[in-house]
Motif scaffolding. Structure first.
Motif, PDB file in Angstrom:
ATOM      1  N   MET A   1       0.851  -1.197   0.000  1.00  0.00           N
ATOM      2  CA  MET A   1       0.000   0.000   0.000  1.00  0.00           C
ATOM      3  C   MET A   1       0.884   1.243   0.000  1.00  0.00           C
ATOM      4  O   MET A   1       1.760   1.367   0.842  1.00  0.00           O
ATOM      5  N   ILE A   3       0.790   5.003   0.508  1.00  0.00           N
ATOM      6  CA  ILE A   3       0.053   6.203   0.914  1.00  0.00           C
ATOM      7  C   ILE A   3       1.056   7.351   0.990  1.00  0.00           C
ATOM      8  O   ILE A   3       2.102   7.222   1.640  1.00  0.00           O
ATOM      9  N   LYS A   5       1.613  10.988   2.287  1.00  0.00           N
ATOM     10  CA  LYS A   5       1.082  12.072   3.133  1.00  0.00           C
ATOM     11  C   LYS A   5       1.562  13.392   2.549  1.00  0.00           C
ATOM     12  O   LYS A   5       2.766  13.689   2.556  1.00  0.00           O
ATOM     13  N   TYR A 203      -4.495  11.423  -9.095  1.00  0.00           N
ATOM     14  CA  TYR A 203      -4.735  12.464  -8.089  1.00  0.00           C
ATOM     15  C   TYR A 203      -4.270  13.790  -8.692  1.00  0.00           C
ATOM     16  O   TYR A 203      -3.242  13.840  -9.381  1.00  0.00           O
ATOM     17  N   ASP A 227      -9.328  13.176  -6.079  1.00  0.00           N
ATOM     18  CA  ASP A 227      -8.863  11.795  -6.231  1.00  0.00           C
ATOM     19  C   ASP A 227      -9.150  11.303  -7.649  1.00  0.00           C
ATOM     20  O   ASP A 227      -9.791  12.003  -8.444  1.00  0.00           O
ATOM     21  N   LYS A 246      -4.063  12.404   2.258  1.00  0.00           N
ATOM     22  CA  LYS A 246      -3.394  11.120   2.024  1.00  0.00           C
ATOM     23  C   LYS A 246      -3.740  10.639   0.624  1.00  0.00           C
ATOM     24  O   LYS A 246      -4.917  10.467   0.304  1.00  0.00           O
ATOM     25  N   ASP A 248      -3.614   7.656  -1.859  1.00  0.00           N
ATOM     26  CA  ASP A 248      -3.461   6.200  -1.828  1.00  0.00           C
ATOM     27  C   ASP A 248      -3.335   5.721  -3.282  1.00  0.00           C
ATOM     28  O   ASP A 248      -4.324   5.684  -4.019  1.00  0.00           O
ATOM     29  N   ASP A 250      -3.056   2.890  -4.474  1.00  0.00           N
ATOM     30  CA  ASP A 250      -3.881   1.719  -4.802  1.00  0.00           C
ATOM     31  C   ASP A 250      -5.200   2.153  -5.442  1.00  0.00           C
ATOM     32  O   ASP A 250      -5.801   1.425  -6.228  1.00  0.00           O
ATOM     33  N   GLU A 251      -5.664   3.333  -5.047  1.00  0.00           N
ATOM     34  CA  GLU A 251      -6.907   3.867  -5.631  1.00  0.00           C
ATOM     35  C   GLU A 251      -6.734   4.113  -7.127  1.00  0.00           C
ATOM     36  O   GLU A 251      -7.641   3.885  -7.923  1.00  0.00           O
TER      37      GLU A 251
END
Ligand SMILES: NC(=O)CC(=O)C(=O)O
Length: 277
Positions: A1, A3, A5, A203, A227, A246, A248, A250-251
């Protein structure tokens, strides 16, 4: 994962160049920003956004402002997209330039605004960056431990071809130091960050200067993160503010698998190539 920040700093722009850097340094030292991976500053974060100031504030690459930003990235062990600043090259040309520093303070990216902001809206915003600035000519994608990120500056982001080129080069996040204004901001700002996110399944991050009613150019503010579904994760108002979002990655993967727009392109029919008008 993976992420990421990410801190977005919507700073006030002071006429004292170094006060702008001190402001960034103080914000990066604040408890809320400890443990971030990436920080993004606004377009012209250390120079009022007016043609008369660009030549006066311009510095060469590796000048004082560059140096201080590099040190900040190293001190906090973060990736720093140092908004943008006027850069003077050896020939005396001035560019609107964004530098990226890695966790060791090494320059890992550099973008010179490619599309100069020359507009004249009747009863609204007038600006002619080409009075003082020279356009860049490179699409910019930089590497991080998380993957590739694209970078462009404000008006650049209005050109969908540029975002698509960054995505074709592997960008999963597009970062945009920007300063929309009171004419274009209300209708176009959020729409554009959401639309580029949806089209490219990335993003999108916009970092703007806070609005200053005494400034010659009124920034819309509203720093934003969207996103890859086009959802607004965070949007500020017009005042100075700092927010951590954050991202991510994976999204990005999930959206691209479930709604495979990028795969469904008909490259056999249309191709995005460089063209002349
Ligand atoms: N300031 C810019 O470069 C762009 C802008 O304000 C707009 O496109 O609107």
């Amino acid at each position: 994962m993976a992420i990421i920040k990410t801190a977005i700093l919507q700073t006030h722009v002071y006429t004292d160049k170094f006060r702008n850097i001190t402001q960034a340094a103080e914000l990066l030292a604040s408890p809320e920003l400890q443990g971030i991976d990436l920080a993004v500053l606004p377009e012209m974060f250390c120079c009022p956004y007016e043609n008369k100031y660009f030549p006066e504030y311009a510095e060469p690459e590796r000048g004082d402002t560059w140096e201080k930003c590099s040190r900040l990235a190293a001190e906090y062990g973060i990736y720093l997209v140092a908004g943008s600043m006027p850069e003077r090259d050896e020939a005396g040309n001035i560019y609107n330039t964004s530098y990226v520093f890695d966790r060791n303070g090494h320059q890992s990216g550099k973008h010179r605004k490619m599309h100069l902001f020359d507009i004249d809206v009747k009863g609204g915003q007038y600006f002619k960056e080409s009075d003082t600035l020279t356009p860049g000519d490179q699409v910019t994608v930089f590497d991080t431990e998380f993957g590739k990120m694209g970078l462009c500056i404000c008006y650049d982001f209005r050109f969908p071809e540029l975002a698509r080129l960054m995505v074709d080069e592997g960008a999963q996040v597009i970062i945009v130091p920007a300063a929309f204004n009171m004419t274009t901001g209300p209708l176009h700002w959020e729409l554009m960050f959401r639309q580029r996110a949806v089209d490219n399944q990335v993003y999108t991050i916009g970092a703007a200067p806070a609005r200053d009613l005494n400034a010659g150019y009124q920034s819309w503010g509203h720093s934003i993160a969207a996103d890859p579904w086009g959802k607004v994760l965070m949007e500020m108002e017009e005042k100075p503010d700092v927010k951590v979002v954050k991202l991510d990655l994976d999204e990005v993967k999930k959206v691209r698998e479930q709604l495979p727009l990028l795969k469904h392109r008909r490259g056999d029919i249309y191709a995005l190539t460089t063209f002349s008008l």
